[in-house]
Motif scaffolding. Structure first.
Motif, mmCIF file in Angstrom:
data_model
loop_
_atom_site.group_PDB
_atom_site.id
_atom_site.type_symbol
_atom_site.label_atom_id
_atom_site.label_comp_id
_atom_site.label_asym_id
_atom_site.label_seq_id
_atom_site.Cartn_x
_atom_site.Cartn_y
_atom_site.Cartn_z
ATOM 1 N N GLU A 71 -21.614 -26.052 3.344
ATOM 2 C CA GLU A 71 -20.958 -24.912 3.977
ATOM 3 C C GLU A 71 -21.862 -24.284 5.036
ATOM 4 O O GLU A 71 -23.045 -24.040 4.794
ATOM 5 C CB GLU A 71 -20.620 -23.869 2.904
ATOM 6 N N HIS A 96 -8.436 -27.225 9.582
ATOM 7 C CA HIS A 96 -7.966 -26.461 8.422
ATOM 8 C C HIS A 96 -6.482 -26.743 8.162
ATOM 9 O O HIS A 96 -6.066 -26.941 7.007
ATOM 10 C CB HIS A 96 -8.214 -24.961 8.644
ATOM 11 N N GLY A 99 -5.911 -29.682 6.233
ATOM 12 C CA GLY A 99 -6.475 -29.664 4.886
ATOM 13 C C GLY A 99 -7.832 -30.325 4.779
ATOM 14 O O GLY A 99 -8.277 -30.672 3.685
ATOM 15 N N VAL A 101 -10.811 -28.897 6.042
ATOM 16 C CA VAL A 101 -11.850 -27.889 5.843
ATOM 17 C C VAL A 101 -11.228 -26.631 5.261
ATOM 18 O O VAL A 101 -10.033 -26.373 5.428
ATOM 19 C CB VAL A 101 -12.603 -27.534 7.156
ATOM 20 N N ASP A 102 -12.055 -25.863 4.580
ATOM 21 C CA ASP A 102 -11.683 -24.532 4.105
ATOM 22 C C ASP A 102 -12.474 -23.519 4.909
ATOM 23 O O ASP A 102 -13.635 -23.778 5.279
ATOM 24 C CB ASP A 102 -12.038 -24.347 2.619
ATOM 25 N N THR A 104 -13.600 -19.354 5.005
ATOM 26 C CA THR A 104 -13.659 -18.077 4.299
ATOM 27 C C THR A 104 -14.519 -17.113 5.111
ATOM 28 O O THR A 104 -15.283 -17.534 5.984
ATOM 29 C CB THR A 104 -14.281 -18.228 2.890
ATOM 30 N N LYS A 116 -16.327 -25.186 5.166
ATOM 31 C CA LYS A 116 -16.823 -26.275 4.338
ATOM 32 C C LYS A 116 -15.752 -27.351 4.232
ATOM 33 O O LYS A 116 -14.557 -27.088 4.400
ATOM 34 C CB LYS A 116 -17.253 -25.802 2.960
ATOM 35 N N LEU A 117 -16.192 -28.564 3.979
ATOM 36 C CA LEU A 117 -15.267 -29.678 3.813
ATOM 37 C C LEU A 117 -14.491 -29.539 2.516
ATOM 38 O O LEU A 117 -15.037 -29.118 1.497
ATOM 39 C CB LEU A 117 -16.032 -31.003 3.735
ATOM 40 N N THR A 118 -13.246 -29.918 2.558
ATOM 41 C CA THR A 118 -12.458 -30.040 1.335
ATOM 42 C C THR A 118 -12.690 -31.449 0.785
ATOM 43 O O THR A 118 -13.310 -32.299 1.452
ATOM 44 C CB THR A 118 -10.955 -29.873 1.644
ATOM 45 N N LEU A 119 -12.195 -31.698 -0.393
ATOM 46 C CA LEU A 119 -12.272 -33.046 -0.954
ATOM 47 C C LEU A 119 -11.566 -34.041 -0.030
ATOM 48 O O LEU A 119 -12.056 -35.146 0.206
ATOM 49 C CB LEU A 119 -11.660 -33.075 -2.356
ATOM 50 N N LYS A 120 -10.428 -33.626 0.523
ATOM 51 C CA LYS A 120 -9.700 -34.479 1.472
ATOM 52 C C LYS A 120 -10.567 -34.777 2.699
ATOM 53 O O LYS A 120 -10.575 -35.904 3.219
ATOM 54 C CB LYS A 120 -8.395 -33.793 1.887
ATOM 55 N N LYS A 122 -13.905 -34.775 2.807
ATOM 56 C CA LYS A 122 -14.974 -35.686 2.380
ATOM 57 C C LYS A 122 -14.468 -37.127 2.295
ATOM 58 O O LYS A 122 -15.142 -38.061 2.709
ATOM 59 C CB LYS A 122 -15.547 -35.261 1.032
#
Length: 174
Positions: A71, A96, A99, A101-102, A104, A116-120, A122
């Protein structure tokens, strides 16, 4: 059994070959032209190898930087990738929306947006890595392994030497 190692070209032979190539076009004496042309060539190869993923080289750079460092706030991410903050601010919402990256808001500073990267995301980075590597390899595959190493070394030296003067900062993590 003796092995023959190729002789390193002399500076004089390199200079002679360079002058002969530059005689073909005045553009071959302009580093900026050659860098822009190599960028175009690599962009084409990247698109050819990764077209199925619908990811640009800039997006991939952002994703792989987040994959490597975790992150980051958008300003730090911009510096890491060597982009203007406004460019990153335009690209992150697209990533984003897909889907990948997230985003905040930082709890310690409400002005900072953390990414930060999401699992998708990655999974996509991992899935794309072979295709991206092929694009990188194809970009310089007309050079011998020794020339490839020298080319990469010289590019890194130029990037680092010009960082202080650059309009777009780039800083490697300590």
């Amino acid at each position: 059994m003796s092995t023959v190692t190729p002789e390193k070209p002399s500076h004089e032979s390199v200079r002679s070959e360079l002058r002969a190539l530059q005689a073909r076009s005045p553009l071959f004496s302009r580093p900026g032209f050659l860098i822009r042309r190599m960028h175009q060539i690599h962009g084409f190869l990247f698109a050819e190898e990764t077209g199925d993923y619908d990811i640009t080289p800039v997006q991939y750079s952002l994703l792989t930087t987040l994959d490597a460092f975790g992150e980051l706030d958008q300003n730090t991410l911009a510096i890491q990738v060597g982009l203007e903050r406004s460019s990153v601010a335009e690209v992150i919402p697209r990533l984003h929306a897909r889907g990948l990256v997230d985003r905040t808001q930082a709890s310690h500073d409400k002005r900072l947006r953390l990414v930060k990267l999401t699992l998708k995301g990655k999974r996509l980075v991992a899935k794309m890595s072979a295709a991206v590597q092929r694009a990188h390899d194809r970009t310089i595959d007309h050079l011998s392994p020794e020339e490839q190493d020298l080319f990469m070394l010289l590019m890194i030296k130029l990037v680092e030497a010009n960082n202080a003067e650059s309009l777009v900062p780039f800083k490697l993590p300590e």
